[in-house]
Design an enzyme around this catalytic site. Sequence first.
Site, short mmCIF file in Angstrom:
data_model
loop_
_atom_site.label_atom_id
_atom_site.label_comp_id
_atom_site.label_asym_id
_atom_site.label_seq_id
_atom_site.Cartn_x
_atom_site.Cartn_y
_atom_site.Cartn_z
N GLU A 14 -51.91 30.02 1.07
CA GLU A 14 -52.90 29.21 1.77
C GLU A 14 -52.27 28.16 2.68
O GLU A 14 -52.91 27.72 3.64
CB GLU A 14 -53.84 28.55 0.75
CG GLU A 14 -54.74 29.55 0.06
CD GLU A 14 -55.56 28.95 -1.07
OE1 GLU A 14 -56.70 29.40 -1.28
OE2 GLU A 14 -55.06 28.03 -1.75
N ASP A 199 -63.72 37.13 -1.41
CA ASP A 199 -64.28 38.13 -2.33
C ASP A 199 -65.71 37.74 -2.67
O ASP A 199 -66.19 36.68 -2.28
CB ASP A 199 -63.42 38.24 -3.60
CG ASP A 199 -63.36 36.94 -4.38
OD1 ASP A 199 -64.28 36.69 -5.17
OD2 ASP A 199 -62.40 36.16 -4.18
#
EC number: 3.2.2.30
Length: 231
Positions: A14, A199
């Site tokens: 990230e 997701d």
Amino acid sequence: MVQKIGILGAMREEITPILELFGVDFEEIPLGGNVFHKGVYHNKEIIVAYSKIGKVHSTLTTTSMILAFGVQKVLFSGVAGSLVKDLKINDLLVAIQLVQHDVDLSAFDHPLGFIPESAIFIETSESLNALAKEVANEQHIVLKEGVIASGDQFVHSKERKEFLVSEFKASAVEMEGASVAFVCQKFGVPCCVLRSISDNADEEANMSFDAFLEKSAQTSAKFLKSMVDEL
């Protein structure tokens, strides 16, 4: 006076695109079992780190950023699981409120998510959220807003998704944002939690997460850099 901005992610994946996008020479400073990347970008001092997964790690890293580095704003960039149909893979979401969905003191007649001398929902910075919306409008990006639920578990079931929506009206779920926002609130440091959807927090979540992590992290990182440009 040089503005000091803390930039956080939970995982190496990230913050890697963040470090690359800023394109400055970062000094690496070890502290508290973590590494903080310190650099200067357009007359702003930026401190970048990934906390590692979970609320305890993100609490430690956020506290270190504030107390050891003196950051005046904290921006969190990363990925999350969608809980609602209108949040698709790679969509961007800014948290208006966050909640610790795994806190349960109901045995003492407290509502779920509530800790005595605290509150169920943790607020983020109205001014930073407004800036995020301005940046989104300028770039013609759809930026959703809503409640993000945080807990020390990777949510991957329909039942848990439905619970988080019904109990907290949450739009997305992850594992760090609420603790970051809580620390910032207590120290009076403005905070913005930005997530890109990786997701759907369902039975296929583990496979989807692995497949879309890098792309979703890049989406969030690019938007975060645009916010820093405007600060």
